[in-house]
Design an enzyme around this catalytic site. Structure first.
Site, mmCIF file in Angstrom:
data_model
loop_
_atom_site.group_PDB
_atom_site.id
_atom_site.type_symbol
_atom_site.label_atom_id
_atom_site.label_comp_id
_atom_site.label_asym_id
_atom_site.label_seq_id
_atom_site.Cartn_x
_atom_site.Cartn_y
_atom_site.Cartn_z
ATOM 1 N N LYS A 266 53.047 3.831 -16.570
ATOM 2 C CA LYS A 266 52.247 5.039 -16.312
ATOM 3 C C LYS A 266 51.630 4.915 -14.917
ATOM 4 C CE LYS A 266 49.306 8.442 -17.984
ATOM 5 N NZ LYS A 266 49.720 9.786 -18.366
ATOM 6 N N CYS B 66 54.464 14.903 -9.960
ATOM 7 C CA CYS B 66 53.486 15.423 -10.916
ATOM 8 C C CYS B 66 53.027 16.816 -10.484
ATOM 9 C CB CYS B 66 52.296 14.470 -11.017
ATOM 10 S SG CYS B 66 51.069 15.063 -12.183
ATOM 11 N N LYS C 190 60.695 9.548 -7.213
ATOM 12 C CA LYS C 190 60.813 10.506 -8.327
ATOM 13 C C LYS C 190 60.572 11.915 -7.806
ATOM 14 C CE LYS C 190 59.389 11.338 -13.108
ATOM 15 N NZ LYS C 190 58.694 10.738 -14.266
#
Lengths: 468, 414
Positions: free
Chosen positions: B45, B135, B173
Site C-alpha cells: 500500500k 491515484c 503505475k
C-alpha cells in the site's frame, strides 16, 4: 410367485423408470449454478460434509472453467466423490447447510455440480493423483466398499503396496451392489475402483477371508496378518436380520439387499418380482426396495412398519419419493407369520402375511401378497471379528476403534458400517481416510494430513497496533 | 506442471500473480498471509505523505444477483507511519525471500522528497518500486498521483528523479484517466522506467441514493468522485495494455491490472502483453484464497496447451490487435440458429429487430415457432449470438471463401 412377473410393464417403460433421478447438468446449467454459489468462507456446506470437501473451492473452479482442478479438489478429500455426488443424502448434509436455504429458499445443487466435475475427469480418464514412492510396506484391506477404497487410495498415494480382498466378483461393495439403480448405475462405482487400480491398488476378488481356508478356498486371517504390515477391515455388515417368524423361508420372501443386487445387473427380466409386494421395514433401504419394486412394475407395494409414521427412520425426502411412487403404508403393525396360499386361497401361488397392530389394539391384519421383501437392517458380523480377526466389539457388535481407527489389535484398523453400525458411503470414506493416516502414523511415526481430514478454524489475522 | 515463475523487469516471482497496492497489502502480517496462500508478489500500500482518511470509503455496483461487479473507493495511501511500514517491508522480505515485495511510492513533486523516500525504502531490501502516478482522488488534488500521470512531462521527470538514486527496478503505475495511454506510457519509458503497470482506478461516481439524493459513498451528506475498479473495468484495462504492447516504440514490460478475478482474466492480460498481473477487488471480495485456483487453473491451461513456461504466452495475442483500417472488409459471417439447442426465448429476434438489422423471421418447425435468420439481411454483427442464453444455439458461420481479403486502407489506396 410369478416368474414372468417382471413383464407387467414393457421394458422401455422400466428403462424410463430407472433413468437417473438427478440427471447430469448441461454446461449452461452448471455455469449458472456455479456462479450462483456465493463462495462462502469457512462454508457451512464444507462443515456439513463428512469428508469436508472444499465445496466452495470446487464450485468456484467450475465457474472459472477449471474442471480438472475442480474434480481434483473433490477426489482429494473423497475418493468415492462421484458415488457420493449421486447417493449422498445432500438434503441433510451439504445442501441442507447451504446458506442459500436462508437467503433464496433454494440451496446450491452441490451434489449435481459435484457430479458435473467428477464426470469430466472420469469420462476423459484424467489421472489426478500419482502413487507415492514405494516405501516397501504392504497393507491388506478386507472389503472394497467406500471405506476400503478410500483407505486404499490414500495409502497408495503414500507409497504403500495395497491389496484389497473382496468376496464378490466386482469391487466397490455396497456402492456397486447396494445403491438404488435410479440413483446410480454401478459403472460409477466401478470407475472409482479403476481410479484406485490406476494408483497400483491390487484387487483380489472372489476371495473370502476365513478362519480355515482349506474348507472354503478363501484366505486365512493368519495368512493375511503374515502377508501385510497392517490390516484394514471395511467389511460392512452381514445378512439382513431375521424376522424370527413362521414362513420366513418360504419361496417369495426376499432380503432387500439381494433384491437390489439383482436390479444392479439391469437384466430386468432376471429380477424376481411379485404383483403385490410387501416391504417390511421403513428405513432408506426399505424405501429403495419398495420404489424399485414399483418401478419394475409391481401393481401394489405396501411398506409395513412396526412403529408410527413419525418414527420412520428413512430420510424425509426418501419418504416423499416413496409416496410419489404410489407406495402404500401400514404403520404400527408387526409381522407375525407368513403363510403360503398355494392351491388354497385367493391368489394362486401367493402368500398371506399376518401382522399384529402394535398400537395397543393387538388387532390382526392379513395382507395377501405374492412377494415379501425384508428390509429390517443387517446383522453384525460378530463371529468374524471375534473368532477370525480377534478384535474387540462393543455391546452392539460394532468394532471398537480409537481416533486413528485402530482396533484392540494394534496392527488392525477398521472403518465403515462395521464401526458405526451402518451409515452413509461418505462417512465410510472419511473413516477410510482417517485409517490411512492412522496406519501411516503407526507404521512410520509420521503424521500426514489429507484434504478434509480435520477442519481447523481459519487463522485469525493479528490486529494492526498502529492507529488508523 | 508448467513453469509459472517469472522474471519481470528483473523482479523474480514464483508466479505472475501479485497483489496490487491497495487495502489487501496494508501491512506485513496481511502480505505474509497472502504469500502463504500462494501469491507470488505484493505491491505494498502506497508509502508517502501523512494522510487522514474519511469514513465511509467504498461503494459498489451490482449486476442482478452478482454483487460488486464494479467497486469505487476514496481511500488514500497508507495511513500508517512510514517507519512502521519500512520495518515490516524488511521483515517480510527477509521471511519470504522468494516472493516479490514491491514498494509503492508517492510524495510531493520535489526531487529531494523523491530521493529521500527512494533511499530510505530501498534499504529495506525490497525488490522494486512502483511509482503511484495514478491515484485519481484526494491525492491528485494535492498535485500527486494522477496529477503526475496525466502530464507526460511530469511522468518522465519524476521517473528520472527516482532512477537517479534507485538501485532496484522501477515500475511506473499509469492512470487510465487520459484520452490516450501512449504519451504517458512512452514518457515513463523515456524517464528510464524498467516497466509500467496499468490501469489504476477510473474516475467515477458509482451511484446516487435516490431517497437521500446523496451520491455514494456518503461522507456526512457529501460525496467525492472515487476510483473505479473490479470486473467491470477489465475491457478498458485490456485495451490500454494492448495499446502499449503493440506500439513498436514501447519495449518495456507491462504489469496488467484491472478486474483480474480468475486465471482466465490473467491469461487474457498476459496474451495481450502483460508479464505479470495485479489483483485487488477480487481479493477484497473473496479473500487471498482465490489465488489457489488462479495458479491451478493457469497450470492446467498451460499443460493442456502444451506450453512449458508461462512466459511463452506473454504477448501471444498482441499481433492479433490492429487498427480498424487493417481489418478484412470481405470477411463475412452470418448468424445461424440451431433449433436443437434453441429454447425459443426469441431474444435474438427482438434484439435484431429493434437493435440491429431486422434479419430474423419466425418459422414453424416440429410443431414449434422458432426464430430463423434471413441470411440476405444479416450483417454478421454478433448481437443475436451475444444475447442468446443457450450455449451453441446461435453460431456465427463464415460465408465468404477467404479468397479475396481487402482492408479499408487497401481499398482507399488502390
Amino acid at each position: 410367485m410369478h416368474k414372468d412377473s417382471n413383464f407387467h410393464i414393457d421394458p422401455d417403460q422400466i428403462e424410463r423408470n430407472f433413468a437417473e433421478i438427478h440427471p447430469a447438468m448441461t454446461p449452461a446449467e452448471a455455469a449458472v449454478e456455479a456462479n450462483r454459489c456465493l463462495f462462502c468462507f469457512d462454508a457451512p456446506c464444507m462443515h456439513a460434509c463428512p469428508t469436508h470437501i472444499d465445496i466452495p473451492g470446487f464450485i468456484k473452479k467450475i465457474a472459472s472453467g477449471n474442471l480438472k482442478g475442480s474434480a481434483r479438489v473433490i477426489f482429494d478429500a473423497n475418493p468415492v466423490g462421484a458415488t457420493c455426488a449421486r447417493v449422498c443424502p445432500v438434503e441433510v448434509l451439504c445442501e441442507g447447510a447451504c446458506v442459500e436455504n436462508t437467503l433464496l429458499q433454494k440451496p446450491i445443487e452441490i451434489g449435481r455440480l459435484q457430479r458435473y466435475a467428477t464426470d469430466f475427469t472420469i469420462s476423459k480418464e484424467i489421472r489426478l493423483f500419482e502413487a507415492g514412492e514405494p516405501n516397501g510396506k504392504s497393507i491388506g484391506i478386507v472389503g472394497s466398499g467406500p471405506a476400503g477404497l478410500s483407505c486404499a487410495t490414500y495409502l497408495a498415494r503414500l507409497g504403500y503396496a495395497v491389496k484389497i480382498y473382496d468376496k464378490r466378483a466386482f469391487a466397490g461393495g455396497l456402492d456397486t451392489y447396494g445403491m438404488a439403480e435410479y440413483k446410480m448405475p454401478r459403472t460409477v462405482s466401478l470407475d472409482e475402483v479403476a481410479q484406485a487400480e490406476a494408483l497400483g491398488v491390487e484387487f483380489i476378488l472372489n476371495t473370502e477371508i476365513v478362519q480355515a481356508p482349506e474348507a472354503s478356498g478363501g484366505v486365512s486371517f493368519a495368512d493375511l496378518k503374515q502377508r501385510h504390515d497392517a490390516i484394514f477391515l471395511g467389511i460392512g455388515l452381514g445378512a439382513t436380520n431375521k424376522l424370527g417368524i413362521a414362513g420366513e423361508d418360504l419361496d417369495g420372501v426376499y432380503d432387500a439387499l439381494h433384491f437390489i443386487e439383482k436390479i444392479k445387473t439391469r437384466h430386468w427380466s432376471s429380477v424376481p418380482l411379485g404383483k403385490s409386494v410387501v416391504v417390511i421395514g421403513a428405513g432408506n433401504t426399505a424405501v429403495d426396495a419398495a420404489t424399485q419394486a414399483k418401478r419394475l412394475g409391481a401393481e401394489r407395494v405396501v411398506m409395513l412398519y412396526r412403529r408410527s409414521e413419525s418414527e420412520m427412520p428413512a430420510y424425509d425426502y426418501e419418504y416423499e419419493l416413496a409416496k410419489q411412487d404410489g407406495i402404500e403404508f401400514v404403520w404400527q403393525a408387526a409381522p407375525i407369520k407368513i403363510l403360503s396360499q398355494e392351491g388354497v386361497s385367493i391368489v394362486v401361488g401367493g402368500l398371506l402375511l399376518t401382522c399384529e397392530k402394535t398400537d395397543g389394539s393387538r388387532e390382526l391384519l392379513e395382507i395377501p401378497c405374492d412377494m415379501v421383501i425384508k428390509a429390517i437392517g443387517q446383522e453384525k458380523m460378530r463371529s468374524f471379528f471375534e473368532d477370525v480377526a480377534g478384535v474387540a466389539l462393543d455391546e452392539k457388535g460394532r468394532v471398537i476403534v480409537n481416533e486413528q481407527m485402530q482396533t484392540s489389535d494394534a496392527r488392525i484398523f477398521a472403518g465403515g458400517d462395521c464401526v458405526n453400525g451402518g451409515g452413509e458411503a461418505v462417512e465410510a470414506a472419511q473413516m477410510g481416510k482417517h485409517a490411512a493416516i492412522g496406519i501411516h502414523s503407526s507404521l512410520t511415526g509420521e503424521t500426514v494430513e489429507f484434504a478434509g481430514a480435520i477442519l481447523r478454524d481459519p487463522p485469525k489475522a493479528p490486529v494492526d497496533p498502529n492507529p488508523h | 506442471m508448467a513453469d509459472l515463475s517469472i522474471n519481470f523487469a528483473g523482479i523474480k516471482s514464483p508466479n505472475p500473480f501479485w497483489l496490487a497496492s491497495a487495502p489487501p497489502t496494508n501491512m506485513g502480517s496481511m502480505i505474509e498471509r497472502a504469500f502463504d496462500a500462494g501469491w507470488g508478489g505484493a505491491v505494498w500500500k502506497t508509502l508517502g505523505e501523512p494522510i487522514t482518511n474519511v469514513s465511509s470509503r467504498l461503494a459498489a455496483i451490482d449486476h442482478g444477483a452478482m454483487r460488486m461487479i464494479g467497486l469505487n473507493n476514496i481511500e488514500l495511501i497508507t495511513d500508517r507511519p512510514l517507519e512502521v511500514n519500512l520495518k515490516e517491508i524488511a521483515a517480510c522480505k527477509k521471511k519470504y525471500p522468494k516472493n516479490a515485495v514491491i514498494a509503492s511510492l508517492m510524495v510531493e513533486s520535489k526531487r529531494e522528497a523523491w530521493h529521500e523516500i527512494v533511499k530510505r525504502t530501498q534499504d529495506t531490501g525490497c525488490d522494486g518500486f512502483e511509482l503511484n502516478f495514478g491515484c485519481p482522488h484526494g491525492m491528485s488534488e494535492r498535485g500527486m498521483g494522477a496529477a503526475m500521470g496525466q502530464v507526460p512531462e511530469y511522468t518522465c521527470m519524476v521517473t528520472e528523479w527516482v532512477k537517479e538514486v534507485s538501485e532496484i527496478p522501477v515500475i511506473v503505475k499509469l492512470t487510465p484517466n487520459v484520452t490516450n495511454i501512449l504519451p504517458p506510457g512512452l514518457a515513463a519509458a523515456k524517464g528510464g522506467a524498467d516497466a509500467v503497470s496499468l490501469i489504476n482506478t477510473i474516475n467515477s461516481i458509482i451511484g446516487v441514493d435516490v431517497d437521500t439524493m446523496v451520491p455514494y459513498p456518503n461522507v456526512n451528506g457529501k460525496a467525492a468522485h472515487g476510483g473505479y475498479c473490479g470486473p467491470a473495468v477489465k475491457p478498458i484495462a485490456l485495451n490500454m495494455v494492448a495499446e502499449l504492447a503493440r506500439n513498436d516504440e514501447f519495449i518495456i514490460p507491462i504489469s496488467g491490472i484491472g478486474g483480474v478475478s480468475n486465471w482466465r482474466d490473467a491469461v487474457e492480460f498476459m496474451l495481450l502483453g502483460a508479464g505479470s498481473v495485479q489483483v485487488c477487488t477480487a481479493v477484497m471480495h473473496y479473500g487471498y484464497r482465490i489465488v489457489e485456483d488462479m495458479i491451478d487453473g493457469l497450470n492446467n491451461y498451460l499443460d493442456e496447451k502444451g506450453v512449458a513456461s508461462v512466459d511463452d504466452i506473454v504477448g501471444k495475442s498482441v499481433g492479433r490487435v490492429t487498427d480498424w483500417g487493417n481489418l478484412d472488409l470481405n470477411y463475412d459471417v452470418k448468424a445461424h440458429v440451431h433449433e436443437d439447442k434453441c429454447i425459443r426465448c426469441n431474444l435474438c429476434y427482438v434484439a435484431c429487430e429493434d437493435g440491429a438489422h431486422q434479419s430474423f423471421e419466425f418459422v414453424e418447425s416440429n410443431g414449434h415457432r422458432y426464430p430463423r435468420v434471413i441470411e440476405e439481411e444479416c450483417v454478421g454483427c454478433n448481437l443475436c449470438y451475444l444475447v442468446c442464453p443457450s450455449p451453441g444455439a446461435i453460431t456465427m458461420e463464415r460465408r465468404d471463401d477467404g479468397s479475396n481479403p481487402q482492408t479499408w486502407k487497401e481499398r482507399i489506396h488502390k
